[in-house]
Design a protein around this motif. Structure first.
Motif, PDB file in Angstrom:
ATOM      1  N   ILE A 187       1.953   1.858  -3.603  1.00  0.00           N
ATOM      2  CA  ILE A 187       0.969   2.318  -4.278  1.00  0.00           C
ATOM      3  C   ILE A 187       0.733   3.972  -3.897  1.00  0.00           C
ATOM      4  O   ILE A 187       0.699   4.868  -5.114  1.00  0.00           O
ATOM      5  N   GLU A 201      -8.066   2.056   2.126  1.00  0.00           N
ATOM      6  CA  GLU A 201      -6.709   2.566   1.594  1.00  0.00           C
ATOM      7  C   GLU A 201      -6.719   3.656   0.796  1.00  0.00           C
ATOM      8  O   GLU A 201      -5.714   4.635   0.918  1.00  0.00           O
ATOM      9  N   SER A 230       0.818  -1.428  -0.066  1.00  0.00           N
ATOM     10  CA  SER A 230       0.112  -0.050  -0.105  1.00  0.00           C
ATOM     11  C   SER A 230       0.939   1.149   0.034  1.00  0.00           C
ATOM     12  O   SER A 230       0.450   2.243  -0.626  1.00  0.00           O
ATOM     13  N   ASP A 252      -5.896  -2.037  -5.772  1.00  0.00           N
ATOM     14  CA  ASP A 252      -5.248  -2.278  -4.468  1.00  0.00           C
ATOM     15  C   ASP A 252      -5.244  -3.872  -4.063  1.00  0.00           C
ATOM     16  O   ASP A 252      -4.239  -4.297  -3.499  1.00  0.00           O
ATOM     17  N   ASP A 301     -10.491   0.023  -4.853  1.00  0.00           N
ATOM     18  CA  ASP A 301     -10.162  -0.125  -3.625  1.00  0.00           C
ATOM     19  C   ASP A 301     -11.176  -1.317  -2.850  1.00  0.00           C
ATOM     20  O   ASP A 301     -11.902  -0.626  -2.267  1.00  0.00           O
TER      21      ASP A 301
END
Length: 891
Positions: A565, A592, A562, A669, A587
C-alpha cells in the motif's frame, strides 16, 4: 352348368386363400426383418460406444487392443470411426432398396480414405518413403495416435512415388471435393459463382452509392464556400488605401485583424492621413486583392458559419478625417472589442484575449454556460482594464505550483546484490533434471529465469508424459532439492513448458527508487500508475489502477500488504499532481497510514474510526452519483470526456462554469475491522463503488489480513476483478482470494501473486520495499514545499451526515453466521461422493429445492464446490481435511 359354376367358384376361393396366405407370409417376413434390423442396430450402437470410449483409455484390455488396432489402421480418424460406423450402418439399413443411397455410402468411404491420406501426408517424412511405409505408418499411428494409419500409408505408397508429395495433396483435395459434391448433391462451382455474383452486385451498388454521396458532398461544399466568401466580402467595406472592416463576429476578428494591423504602414506623429468619405452607394466597390485572399483563407479554415440575421451588413457611415491615433481607436471600436491595445496585439497575436462571443454565436455552439454573453463596444481604456482583469482571473485559475519530491529521498538498490550465481543455478538445474529422471520422467530444461527471490526452471517433458505426473512429484522434488517450498505452473501460459519455481539461496531486495527511475514507470501516461515490483525474469511490473479498476489485496500478517500500500501511495505522489488525483485513506489500525496526514493529495484526514470510515465510503457513493448526473447533463460517458469538455471552455468567463474533476483513489488498509463494526453499510458502499465508480474516476484499493468468506464476501469478490495475494496459511485462503491454490506456497516479505483482470493466470512478482524513513522523508518534503493542506470542510460535513445513511442489499447478510444447519453435513456428503448436485442434496437430506440451492450457494461461496457447469455435477474443490479445518476456523 352347375358343376362348372361350382368348379369356378372353388378355384376363385382357392386363389383368394393363397393370396391371403402369401400376404400374411410377407407381413411376417417384413416383421422379422424389422426385428432383425433393430437388433442389429442396437448391437452396432453398443459396439460403436465401446470403440469410442476405448479411444480414451477406459475400455479395458479388449478396448485398449481395439483402440490400438483402430489407431494403427486409421490414425486420427479412429476418433470418429465409431460414430461413422453407426451412422453409415443406420443409413444403409434404412435405405436397402435405394441404389443412390448406396452410391452416397461409397462416396463417404472414399472421403474417409482421402482424409486418412491427407493426415498421413502431413506427418510423413520424405526419408521414410520405402517399402515398409505401411508398416511404419501403422506402428507410428498406434503409438502416438497421429497421422492416417496403415490406410493412409497404403495410399501414400501408391501416390507419392508416382506423383510426388505436392501432387498427392492436389489429388487428395480433388477427391475430397468430388466426394462432398456426391454426398451433398450441391455444386461447389455453381455456389462460388452465385456468391461471386452477389458480391459483384453488392460491390457495384456500394460504388454507385459512394459516387453519389461524393458528388452530393462536393456540391454542398462548393455552395458553402461560395456562401461564406459572399458573406465575408459583403460584411467588409474597405477603403482603397488602408481599408476598414465593418461589423464582424469576434472569431473573424481574431483571424483577420492581426494581419491587417501588421500591413498598416508606420506614420509619424506630425503626419495626418486623409480618409475620403465613403458614400452608401459605394459600399459594393471591389475589394483589394489582399483582403479577398484573407477572406478566402478564413473561409477555408472555418468549417461552417451559420446563417443568422446578424450577419447582414449595414450601410457604411461617412468617416471624417482622423490622425493616426484617432483612426486606430476608431478602427478598434468599429470592428470589435479587444482586451489589449493594438501595438501589443500586432507584435504577438497569440497574446490576444478575445471578448465573449455574441449571443447568436453562443447559441450556435454547445457551450456549458447557462448565461449568454453579449459583445459590447468599449473604449480602449475599458479594453485595457478588462484585459488586466481577465489576465488576473487566468492567473488565479492556473493550478497551484506543486513541487514533486526528488528521487534522492529514496534509497538506491545495492548494485552488488545479484542473487544466486550461475554455478549454483546450473547445479540446481542438473539436480532437478536428475530427480525427475529417477522417478521415470525424462525432461529437458529449456530456460532458467532468475528473479529477486525465486528462480523459475522451465522444463519440457518428453513425448507421452502427462503433466499431472510431474505435478504429483512436487513434494519429492522439494525433498531432493532441500527447498523451503516450490510452486509449479503447469503449463506456463504461451509456452510448451512447465515452470518449477524454486526459492533463491540469496534474496535481492527490490528498491522502490529503482522502479521509480525505470523506463516503464517514466513512460506510463496514467496519473495513477504504480510500480508493483519485479517479476521472475527481473522485469519491472508497472500497472494502471484505472484499468484494474479496483484492487483487492490479501495476505497473512507480515507478508507485505502495508508495504504494498505504501508503494501504491508513493507511486501516486511521484506521478500525479494534487489537482489530478485525490486520496481518501481509511486506516482502522491507526498507525499505518497516519503518517500521510498533511500531504496535498488528501481530501480529508486519514480516517481511523470504523464508523466514520463507513461514512467516508457513503460520501464516495454520493460523489459518484453526483458525477454521473453531471456526465448525463453534459452528454459525456466518463471522467476523461468530462475533463476534456471542461478544458475546451477554459476561455469562457463565468463563475458557474464546470470545473475539472480529479480522480479519487480510496485506500482501505484493513477491511476485516470495518466488517466487524458496520458490515452492512461497508459492504453495500464497497459493492456500489466497485460496480459503478470506474467511469466516474473513483477507484478502490482494499487490503485485509483475514481472507475469509465473511470478510471478502461473494459480492465484494464478484466486483473486485483484480487481486493481489501475499503469503497465506492455507489453500482455503488462497482460493478465497484467487479462486485457486498457490498463495500458500509464497515466501512472504513481498512475494506476491499479481492477478489483474486482463491476465489469464497470476504473475509472481517480488514487491518493492519502502522503509518508514523514506515515507516520512517524502511526506515532510511535501509539507515543507507545498504548505499544510487545508481540507475541505464541506466534504467532512457531508461525510458526517452520510454516517447515518442506512443502505441495504437483499443478500448482504449472506455471511458465515447464518449458514444452514445442514451446511457441515452436506459438505461432508458431497466431498465423500466426489460430486455435487442440488438433486443429490434433496434426495439425501429430504429437503426442498430452494433450501438445497441455498446450501449449494453457501458451499460455493466458501470455496468447497465449484460453479455450476450446465447439467454436469459441480466439482469438489476441497479435501476432507481442508473442510474440517475450514469448519474449525469459520463455522
Amino acid at each position: 352348368m352347375a358343376t362348372r359354376k361350382k368348379t369356378t367358384s372353388s378355384r376363385s376361393t382357392t386363389r383368394k386363400a393363397a393370396s391371403r396366405t402369401t400376404k400374411k407370409r410377407n407381413q411376417k417376413k417384413s416383421q422379422e426383418l424389422a426385428f432383425e434390423s433393430e437388433i442389429l442396430l442396437w448391437i452396432l450402437l453398443a459396439v460403436s460406444i465401446l470403440l469410442f470410449v476405448s479411444n480414451f483409455g477406459i475400455g479395458g484390455k479388449v478396448g485398449n487392443a481395439a483402440s490400438t488396432f483402430m489407431f494403427g489402421l486409421f490414425g486420427v480418424m479412429a476418433y470418429i470411426f465409431p460414430i461413422l460406423l453407426f451412422i453409415g450402418s443406420c443409413f444403409l439399413i434404412s435405405n436397402k432398396s435405394n441404389h443412390f443411397a448406396i452410391f452416397k455410402f461409397i462416396a463417404s468411404i472414399l472421403l474417409f480414405c482421402a482424409l486418412c491420406l491427407f493426415l498421413q501426408l502431413l506427418v510423413q517424412k520424405d526419408t521414410e518413403l520405402s517399402s515398409g511405409i505401411v508398416k511404419n505408418a501403422y506402428a507410428n499411428s498406434a503409438a502416438y495416435k497421429n497421422g492416417g494409419g496403415a490406410l493412409g500409408g497404403i495410399f501414400v505408397w501408391l501416390c507419392v512415388p508416382n506423383f510426388g508429395k505436392f501432387g498427392s495433396f492436389v489429388i487428395d483435395i480433388v477427391v475430397m471435393i468430388i466426394s462432398l459434391v456426391l454426398i451433398t448433391e450441391r455444386s461447389a462451382i455453381l455456389g462460388m459463382k452465385r456468391g461471386g455474383q452477389k458480391m459483384y452486385a453488392s460491390a457495384k451498388e456500394d460504388a454507385r452509392r459512394y459516387h453519389e454521396n461524393q458528388q452530393r458532398r462536393r456540391v454542398e461544399q462548393e455552395e458553402r464556400e461560395l456562401r461564406r466568401i459572399d458573406k465575408k466580402v459583403e460584411g467588409v467595406a474597405i477603403d482603397t488605401k488602408i481599408g476598414r472592416q465593418k461589423k464582424r463576429t469576434s472569431d473573424e476578428i481574431n483571424e483577420v485583424l492581426p494581419d491587417i494591423a501588421m500591413d498598416i504602414p508606420e506614420v509619424k506623429e506630425t503626419e495626418h492621413i486623409s480618409i475620403p468619405a465613403i458614400e452608401p452607394e459605394n459600399a459594393d466597390m471591389p475589394l483589394p486583392e489582399i483582403f479577398i485572399e484573407r477572406a478566402e483563407e478564413a473561409a477555408s479554415v472555418d468549417p461552417y458559419i451559420p446563417e443568422t440575421e446578424h450577419d447582414t451588413p449595414s450601410s457604411d457611415p461617412v468617416m471624417p478625417e482622423y490622425d493616426d491615433a484617432q483612426m486606430l481607436e476608431s478602427l478598434l471600436s468599429d470592428v470589435g472589442s479587444f482586451t489589449e491595445p493594438l501595438p501589443e496585439m500586432s507584435e504577438t497575436s497569440e497574446e490576444i484575449v478575445p471578448e465573449p462571443l455574441p449571443a447568436s454565436e453562443v447559441q450556435a455552439e454547445p457551450v456549458m454556460s447557462d448565461k449568454p454573453q453579449k459583445a459590447e463596444k468599449t473604449t480602449p481604456q475599458e479594453n485595457e482594464k478588462i484585459g488586466q482583469e481577465m489576465q488576473a482571473a487566468m492567473e488565479e485559475k492556473q493550478p497551484q505550483n506543486y513541487v514533486f519530491p526528488p528521487v534522492t529521498l529514496l534509497k538506491k538498490g545495492d548494485p552488488k546484490a545479484v542473487g544466486d550465481s550461475k554455478a549454483h543455478l546450473m547445479e540446481t538445474a542438473n539436480k532437478l533434471q536428475q530427480t525427475l529422471k529417477n522417478f521415470g520422467v525424462n525432461v529437458t530444461i529449456t530456460n532458467v529465469s532468475s528473479g529477486p527471490s525465486v528462480t523459475r526452471y522451465e522444463i519440457q517433458p518428453e513425448m507421452g508424459v502427462k503433466v499431472s505426473k510431474i505435478v504429483n512429484l512436487t513434494d519429492d522434488i522439494k525433498l531432493n532439492l532441500a527447498a523451503a517450498d516450490i510452486r509449479m505452473e503447469a503449463p506456463i501460459p504461451g509456452k510448451a513448458a512447465i515452470g518449477i519455481e524454486i526459492p533463491n539461496k540469496e534474496n535481492v531486495t527490490v528498491a522502490f527508487r529503482d522502479l521509480i527511475e525505470s523506463e516503464e514507470f517514466q513512460k506510463s501516461n496514467s496519473k495513477i500508475a504504480f510500480a508493483a515490483g519485479k517479476d521472475i525474469g527481473g522485469q519491472v511490473v508497472v500497472t494502471d489502477i484505472a484499468k484494474m479498476p479496483h484492487l483487492l489485496i490479501a495476505g497473512a500478517t507480515g507478508s507485505g500488504k502495508s508495504v504494498c500500500i505504501n508503494t501504491i501511495i508513493m507511486s501516486i505522489l511521484y506521478k500525479a499532481h494534487p489537482d489530478d488525483v485525490k486520496l481518501i485513506m481509511v486506516d482502522p489500525k491507526v498507525v499505518e497510514l497516519s503518517v500521510y496526514n498533511g500531504i496535498p493529495h488528501l481530501m480529508i484526514p486519514v480516517v481511523t474510526d470504523p464508523k466514520k470510515a463507513a461514512g467516508a465510503l457513503n460520501w464516495a457513493v454520493a460523489e459518484m452519483t453526483d458525477r454521473y448526473q453531471k456526465f448525463a447533463e453534459y452528454g459525456v460517458r466518463d471522467l476523461k470526456g468530462y475533463n476534456e469538455k471542461v478544458a475546451s471552455i477554459a476561455d469562457i468567463e463565468d463563475e458557474n462554469k464546470p470545473k475539472k474533476m480529479p480522480q479519487i483513489v480510496i485506500i482501505v488498509d484493513e477491511l476485516a475491522d470495518l466488517m466487524m463494526v458496520a458490515s452492512n453499510e461497508v459492504e453495500t458502499a464497497i459493492c456500489r463503488l466497485a460496480q459503478l465508480a470506474r467511469a466516474a474516476g473513483i477507484h478502490l484499493i482494499i487490503a485485509t489480513q483475514r481472507p475469509s468468506v465473511n470478510v471478502i464476501t461473494g459480492l465484494i469478490k464478484a466486483n473486485m476483478p483484480s487481486r493481489v495475494a501475499f503469503a497465506v496459511t492455507s489453500g482455503v485462503d488462497s482460493r478465497t482470494i484467487l479462486d485457486m491454490n498457490g498463495a500458500e506456497k509464497l515466501l512472504g516479505k513481498g512475494d506476491m501473486l499479481f492477478f489483474p483482470q486482463n491476465y489469464q493466470k497470476p504473475l509472481r512478482v517480488q514487491g518493492a520495499f519502502v522503509s518508514d524513513k523514506e515515507v516520512s522523508d517524502v511526506v515532510n518534503f511535501l509539507k515543507n514545499q507545498n504548505g499544510t493542506t487545508q481540507y475541505d470542510p464541506n466534504i467532512q460535513e457531508k461525510m458526517t451526515q452520510s454516517e447515518n445513511i442506512s443502505m441495504s442489499i437483499s443478500d448482504s447478510s449472506n455471511t458465515a453466521d447464518d449458514k444452514d444447519v445442514l451446511f457441515t453435513d452436506v459438505g461432508k456428503f458431497l466431498i465423500e461422493s466426489e460430486k455435487g448436485s442440488i438433486g443429490s442434496i434433496q434426495r439425501r437430506f429430504k429437503v426442498g429445492f430452494n433450501r438445497a440451492a441455498r446450501i449449494m450457494d453457501q458451499l460455493e461461496e466458501a470455496g468447497i464446490v465449484g460453479p455450476e457447469e450446465g447439467t454436469k455435477p459441480r466439482k469438489i474443490l476441497m479435501s476432507m481435511e481442508e473442510f474440517e479445518q475450514y469448519i474449525e476456523e469459520y463455522v
